[in-house]
Motif scaffolding. Structure first.
Motif, PDB file in Angstrom:
ATOM      1  N   ASP A   9       1.031  -0.959  -0.280  1.00 41.97           N
ATOM      2  CA  ASP A   9       0.082  -0.090   0.365  1.00 41.97           C
ATOM      3  C   ASP A   9       0.804   0.772   0.062  1.00 41.97           C
ATOM      4  N   VAL A  10       0.510   2.648  -0.282  1.00 42.48           N
ATOM      5  CA  VAL A  10       1.035   3.889  -0.381  1.00 42.48           C
ATOM      6  C   VAL A  10      -0.109   4.575  -0.391  1.00 42.48           C
ATOM      7  N   HIS A  11       0.390   5.685   0.701  1.00 44.94           N
ATOM      8  CA  HIS A  11       0.081   7.118   0.278  1.00 44.94           C
ATOM      9  C   HIS A  11       0.161   8.255   1.006  1.00 44.94           C
ATOM     10  N   ARG A  12      -0.371   9.051   0.552  1.00 47.18           N
ATOM     11  CA  ARG A  12       0.443  10.307  -0.095  1.00 47.18           C
ATOM     12  C   ARG A  12       0.766  11.409   1.610  1.00 47.18           C
ATOM     13  N   LEU A  13       1.436  11.887   1.871  1.00 46.68           N
ATOM     14  CA  LEU A  13       1.307  12.831   3.132  1.00 46.68           C
ATOM     15  C   LEU A  13       1.182  13.374   2.834  1.00 46.68           C
ATOM     16  N   VAL A  14      -0.072  14.054   4.113  1.00 45.79           N
ATOM     17  CA  VAL A  14      -0.344  15.742   3.932  1.00 45.79           C
ATOM     18  C   VAL A  14      -0.116  16.673   5.115  1.00 45.79           C
ATOM     19  N   GLU A  15       0.036  17.873   5.258  1.00 43.28           N
ATOM     20  CA  GLU A  15      -0.460  18.607   5.937  1.00 43.28           C
ATOM     21  C   GLU A  15      -1.720  18.431   6.711  1.00 43.28           C
ATOM     22  N   GLY A  16      -1.730  18.433   8.389  1.00 41.90           N
ATOM     23  CA  GLY A  16      -4.054  18.546   8.739  1.00 41.90           C
ATOM     24  C   GLY A  16      -4.583  17.024   8.587  1.00 41.90           C
ATOM     25  N   ARG A  17      -3.660  16.130   8.345  1.00 36.34           N
ATOM     26  CA  ARG A  17      -3.869  14.647   9.594  1.00 36.34           C
ATOM     27  C   ARG A  17      -3.076  14.123  10.021  1.00 36.34           C
ATOM     28  N   SER A  18      -3.765  13.092  11.150  1.00 34.41           N
ATOM     29  CA  SER A  18      -3.166  12.471  11.923  1.00 34.41           C
ATOM     30  C   SER A  18      -2.222  11.348  11.144  1.00 34.41           C
ATOM     31  N   LEU A  19      -1.446  11.072  11.770  1.00 35.32           N
ATOM     32  CA  LEU A  19      -0.921   9.614  11.337  1.00 35.32           C
ATOM     33  C   LEU A  19      -0.916   8.363  11.796  1.00 35.32           C
ATOM     34  N   THR A  20      -1.106   7.924  11.629  1.00 31.18           N
ATOM     35  CA  THR A  20      -1.833   6.430  12.361  1.00 31.18           C
ATOM     36  C   THR A  20      -1.384   4.828  11.345  1.00 31.18           C
ATOM     37  N   LEU A  21      -0.395   4.657  12.057  1.00 30.52           N
ATOM     38  CA  LEU A  21       0.120   2.999  11.742  1.00 30.52           C
ATOM     39  C   LEU A  21       0.221   2.250  12.402  1.00 30.52           C
ATOM     40  N   GLY A  22      -0.121   0.644  11.888  1.00 28.46           N
ATOM     41  CA  GLY A  22      -0.088  -0.068  12.412  1.00 28.46           C
ATOM     42  C   GLY A  22      -1.107  -0.275  13.386  1.00 28.46           C
ATOM     43  N   GLY A  23      -2.049   0.495  13.794  1.00 31.27           N
ATOM     44  CA  GLY A  23      -3.196   1.182  14.537  1.00 31.27           C
ATOM     45  C   GLY A  23      -2.946   2.005  15.860  1.00 31.27           C
ATOM     46  N   ARG A  73      12.117  11.837  -0.916  1.00 31.24           N
ATOM     47  CA  ARG A  73      11.096  12.686  -0.409  1.00 31.24           C
ATOM     48  C   ARG A  73       9.949  13.232   0.164  1.00 31.24           C
ATOM     49  N   GLU A  74       9.746  13.092   0.456  1.00 32.92           N
ATOM     50  CA  GLU A  74       8.374  12.867   2.101  1.00 32.92           C
ATOM     51  C   GLU A  74       7.169  13.305   1.616  1.00 32.92           C
ATOM     52  N   GLU A  75       7.231  13.142   0.294  1.00 31.14           N
ATOM     53  CA  GLU A  75       5.635  12.901  -0.367  1.00 31.14           C
ATOM     54  C   GLU A  75       4.505  12.003  -0.088  1.00 31.14           C
ATOM     55  N   GLY A  76       5.145  10.789   0.534  1.00 36.12           N
ATOM     56  CA  GLY A  76       4.759   9.711   0.922  1.00 36.12           C
ATOM     57  C   GLY A  76       4.885   8.167   1.598  1.00 36.12           C
ATOM     58  N   MET A  77       4.424   7.718   1.391  1.00 38.24           N
ATOM     59  CA  MET A  77       5.032   6.212   2.945  1.00 38.24           C
ATOM     60  C   MET A  77       4.218   5.482   2.015  1.00 38.24           C
ATOM     61  N   THR A  78       4.928   4.391   1.666  1.00 40.32           N
ATOM     62  CA  THR A  78       4.426   2.619   1.714  1.00 40.32           C
ATOM     63  C   THR A  78       4.876   1.615   2.528  1.00 40.32           C
ATOM     64  N   ALA A  79       4.126   0.479   2.398  1.00 38.02           N
ATOM     65  CA  ALA A  79       4.000  -1.021   3.392  1.00 38.02           C
ATOM     66  C   ALA A  79       4.512  -1.749   2.121  1.00 38.02           C
ATOM     67  N   TYR A  80       4.968  -2.739   3.156  1.00 38.88           N
ATOM     68  CA  TYR A  80       4.584  -4.273   1.986  1.00 38.88           C
ATOM     69  C   TYR A  80       4.818  -5.241   3.315  1.00 38.88           C
ATOM     70  N   ALA A  81       3.504  -6.615   3.037  1.00 39.18           N
ATOM     71  CA  ALA A  81       3.885  -7.034   4.271  1.00 39.18           C
ATOM     72  C   ALA A  81       4.018  -8.944   3.474  1.00 39.18           C
ATOM     73  N   VAL A  82       3.995  -9.524   4.346  1.00 40.88           N
ATOM     74  CA  VAL A  82       3.681 -11.213   3.738  1.00 40.88           C
ATOM     75  C   VAL A  82       2.936 -11.918   5.083  1.00 40.88           C
ATOM     76  N   ALA A  83       2.124 -12.866   4.422  1.00 39.77           N
ATOM     77  CA  ALA A  83       1.203 -12.962   5.398  1.00 39.77           C
ATOM     78  C   ALA A  83       1.316 -14.665   5.382  1.00 39.77           C
ATOM     79  N   LEU A  84       1.382 -15.229   6.038  1.00 41.79           N
ATOM     80  CA  LEU A  84       0.875 -16.941   6.256  1.00 41.79           C
ATOM     81  C   LEU A  84      -0.139 -16.874   6.996  1.00 41.79           C
ATOM     82  N   ILE A  85      -1.541 -18.109   6.261  1.00 38.77           N
ATOM     83  CA  ILE A  85      -2.209 -18.023   6.875  1.00 38.77           C
ATOM     84  C   ILE A  85      -2.019 -20.133   7.122  1.00 38.77           C
ATOM     85  N   TYR A  86      -3.085 -20.669   7.497  1.00 40.06           N
ATOM     86  CA  TYR A  86      -3.137 -21.802   8.003  1.00 40.06           C
ATOM     87  C   TYR A  86      -4.931 -22.471   7.831  1.00 40.06           C
ATOM     88  N   GLY A  87      -5.187 -23.633   7.203  1.00 38.56           N
ATOM     89  CA  GLY A  87      -6.494 -23.767   7.284  1.00 38.56           C
ATOM     90  C   GLY A  87      -6.589 -25.400   8.283  1.00 38.56           C
TER      91      GLY A  87
END
Length: 172
Positions: free
Chosen positions: A12-26, A146-160
């Motif tokens: 995922d990727v999102h743009r950084l802007v003034e006037g919004r709070s920053l929440t990561l990982g809840g 250039r601090e215009e945004g942030m990205t995150a990458y994730a890998v998940a293992l699930i089992y059934g």
């Protein structure tokens, strides 16, 4: 008996802007800027949600929580991740582990990683040791550098649930 094991990848990727709070990982992170998005734009939780959905072959976060739906405007991404976990649980999947990376120049995120691990582990009903979060920079290169945004990458293992033979496992 064999267990059904699946792996998914999320980004995922999102743009950084003034006037919004920053929440990561809840977790609320002190910052003068936040991420812009239809929801709270928590790139980490969005990447993890996509990894989990992908592992279960359930499409992506935009399919389940479209940015065209007003009910998700400003949504808390912990609630979205909880719903993704519910979708997995309904299909008898459990989370094995998650490995994620956040790419951001600032603020420094490492002090907040243990809190993020605790929060995500709580949402996914796993131990914090099953949630790996790394924070890195992009060495000042490209839009993230250039601090215009942030990205995150994730890998998940699930089992059934257990399968009777390898043919059932191959059917997915």
């Amino acid at each position: 008996m064999m267990q059904k094991i699946r792996v998914g990848y999320g980004y995922d990727v999102h743009r950084l802007v003034e006037g919004r709070s920053l929440t990561l990982g809840g977790v609320r992170i002190p910052s003068s800027r936040g991420l812009l998005g239809h929801s709270d734009a928590d790139v980490l939780l969005h990447a993890i949600a996509d990894a989990l959905l992908g592992a279960a072959a359930l499409r992506d976060i935009g399919f389940h929580f479209p940015d065209t739906d007003p009910k998700y405007a400003g949504a808390d991404s912990t609630l979205l991740l909880a719903e993704v976990y519910s979708l997995l649980s309904e299909r008898n999947y459990r989370v094995g582990n998650v490995d994620a990376t956040i790419v951001a120049e600032s603020p420094k995120l490492n002090p907040f990683v243990p809190q993020m691990q605790e929060r995500i582990a709580e949402l996914l009903e796993v131990s914090p040791e099953d949630i790996s979060i790394k924070a890195t920079t992009n060495e000042r290169m490209d839009s993230v550098g250039r601090e215009e945004g942030m990205t995150a990458y994730a890998v998940a293992l699930i089992y059934g649930t257990e399968c009777g033979d390898s043919d059932e496992l191959k059917k997915g």
